[in-house]
Design a protein around this motif. Structure first.
Motif, mmCIF file in Angstrom:
data_model
loop_
_atom_site.group_PDB
_atom_site.id
_atom_site.type_symbol
_atom_site.label_atom_id
_atom_site.label_comp_id
_atom_site.label_asym_id
_atom_site.label_seq_id
_atom_site.Cartn_x
_atom_site.Cartn_y
_atom_site.Cartn_z
ATOM 1 N N VAL A 97 0.838 -1.197 0.000
ATOM 2 C CA VAL A 97 0.000 0.000 0.000
ATOM 3 C C VAL A 97 0.876 1.250 0.000
ATOM 4 O O VAL A 97 0.573 2.243 -0.677
ATOM 5 N N SER A 98 1.980 1.200 0.754
ATOM 6 C CA SER A 98 2.873 2.365 0.844
ATOM 7 C C SER A 98 3.490 2.697 -0.510
ATOM 8 O O SER A 98 3.644 3.872 -0.854
ATOM 9 N N CYS A 100 2.115 2.086 -3.500
ATOM 10 C CA CYS A 100 1.042 2.693 -4.301
ATOM 11 C C CYS A 100 0.820 4.142 -3.893
ATOM 12 O O CYS A 100 0.651 5.024 -4.745
ATOM 13 N N ASN A 101 0.839 4.397 -2.590
ATOM 14 C CA ASN A 101 0.620 5.762 -2.102
ATOM 15 C C ASN A 101 1.743 6.699 -2.535
ATOM 16 O O ASN A 101 1.504 7.871 -2.858
ATOM 17 N N GLU A 102 2.983 6.207 -2.537
ATOM 18 C CA GLU A 102 4.115 7.043 -2.947
ATOM 19 C C GLU A 102 4.027 7.395 -4.432
ATOM 20 O O GLU A 102 4.323 8.522 -4.831
ATOM 21 N N ASN A 104 1.213 7.476 -6.175
ATOM 22 C CA ASN A 104 0.077 8.410 -6.263
ATOM 23 C C ASN A 104 0.487 9.815 -5.865
ATOM 24 O O ASN A 104 0.060 10.805 -6.472
ATOM 25 N N SER A 105 1.321 9.906 -4.834
ATOM 26 C CA SER A 105 1.785 11.217 -4.359
ATOM 27 C C SER A 105 2.598 11.930 -5.439
ATOM 28 O O SER A 105 2.446 13.142 -5.643
ATOM 29 N N SER A 124 -8.216 15.895 -3.208
ATOM 30 C CA SER A 124 -7.417 14.701 -2.912
ATOM 31 C C SER A 124 -7.280 13.829 -4.154
ATOM 32 O O SER A 124 -8.099 13.910 -5.077
ATOM 33 N N TRP A 125 -6.259 12.982 -4.170
ATOM 34 C CA TRP A 125 -6.049 12.077 -5.303
ATOM 35 C C TRP A 125 -7.202 11.068 -5.392
ATOM 36 O O TRP A 125 -7.586 10.660 -6.485
ATOM 37 N N GLU A 126 -7.756 10.691 -4.240
ATOM 38 C CA GLU A 126 -8.903 9.778 -4.245
ATOM 39 C C GLU A 126 -10.092 10.415 -4.969
ATOM 40 O O GLU A 126 -10.803 9.744 -5.719
ATOM 41 N N ASN A 141 -6.943 4.122 -9.462
ATOM 42 C CA ASN A 141 -6.592 3.760 -8.102
ATOM 43 C C ASN A 141 -5.632 2.579 -8.217
ATOM 44 O O ASN A 141 -6.027 1.473 -8.620
ATOM 45 N N GLN A 143 -4.110 0.586 -6.178
ATOM 46 C CA GLN A 143 -4.373 -0.629 -5.410
ATOM 47 C C GLN A 143 -5.451 -1.474 -6.076
ATOM 48 O O GLN A 143 -5.317 -2.689 -6.204
#
Length: 258
Positions: A97-98, A100-102, A104-105, A124-126, A141, A143
């Motif tokens: 998950v980390s 994917c978040n990086e 996305n960031s 937000s990216w979401e 997304n 994930q």
């Protein structure tokens, strides 16, 4: 054999390295590099193993930051290029998950920023990942994309390889012989799970498994003891004695499949 090479563990004695490489007529390499875009050697850390994907996305994004792009241009690059970079690796491995978040960031910074700053993230990216009908821009997304690619691979399992079929057989054997080690009993189905320590492991009553009654319903924590009065009629003397012999430690101990 010109395109072939051989890699040895650092612990391999030099005479063995020389002997095998001479027999195979292959060049010895210190770094086996990549195969089909993936690292040939994976370490213990998943984060480090997947770092090359994040680095590839970052390299692309950093190159785009040097250009003056419209929001339409940015949207196209994010959807057509950046989101496609991790696709092959995601079809093979479940990403952290980390990670994917990086990624996305980085993409979010690129979307809101310019060549000198990351800008203000007004949404937000979401939110941007929602469909355009719902007010978003339809960005992936990662994930969910990862899960979808892995599910697609699983769907192809109607004619799996020999290796994969062998692994599935081994998994089935483990699952058939597995048994629950009761902790607090909340995760274990009283009727359909194997939890009574008898050989071979077998469920108490599969027909009643749909009742979804947890083993915890048989535990009296006020005295740390078993209360089998509600199922006495379903138990053999051996099963009853085996259950009573299961130690009850404390309510916070989790059930484990062994």
């Amino acid at each position: 054999m010109d395109k072939s090479s051989v890699y040895f563990s650092p612990n391999t004695p030099l005479p063995i390295v020389q002997l095998i490489s001479n027999v195979l007529q292959m060049t010895v390499v210190d770094d086996p590099s990549r195969y089909l875009g993936l690292p040939t050697i994976w370490g213990r850390s998943k984060r480090k193993a997947l770092a090359f994907v994040k680095d590839a996305v970052k390299k692309k994004v950093d190159g785009w930051k040097q250009s003056t792009l419209s929001q339409t241009g940015k949207e196209t690059l994010i959807k057509a290029v950046a989101s496609a970079i991790p696709a092959y690796t995601m079809s093979c491995f479940k990403f952290l998950v980390s990670t994917c978040n990086e990624i996305n960031s980085m993409l979010s910074d690129f979307w809101w920023g310019n060549s000198t700053s990351t800008g203000i993230h007004w949404k937000s990216w979401e939110y941007l990942g929602l469909s355009k009908n719902d007010g978003g821009l339809g960005f992936r997304n990662l994930q969910n994309f990862n899960d979808a690619l892995l599910a697609k691979q699983a769907k192809r399992g109607s004619s799996p390889s020999w290796l994969w079929s062998s692994l599935l057989v081994g998994r089935s054997l483990i699952q058939n012989g597995a048994m629950w080690n009761v902790g607090n009993g909340r995760l274990v189905n009283l009727w359909s799970d194997c939890w009574i320590p008898v050989l071979p492991p077998s469920p108490l009553n599969l027909d009643k498994g749909r009742l979804n009654t947890p083993v915890s319903s048989l535990i009296n924590w006020s005295c740390n003891c078993w209360d089998l009065s509600s199922i006495d009629a379903d138990l053999s003397p051996l099963q009853s004695s085996k259950i009573r012999a299961i130690p009850l430690l404390a309510d916070h101990f989790q059930d484990k499949l062994i």
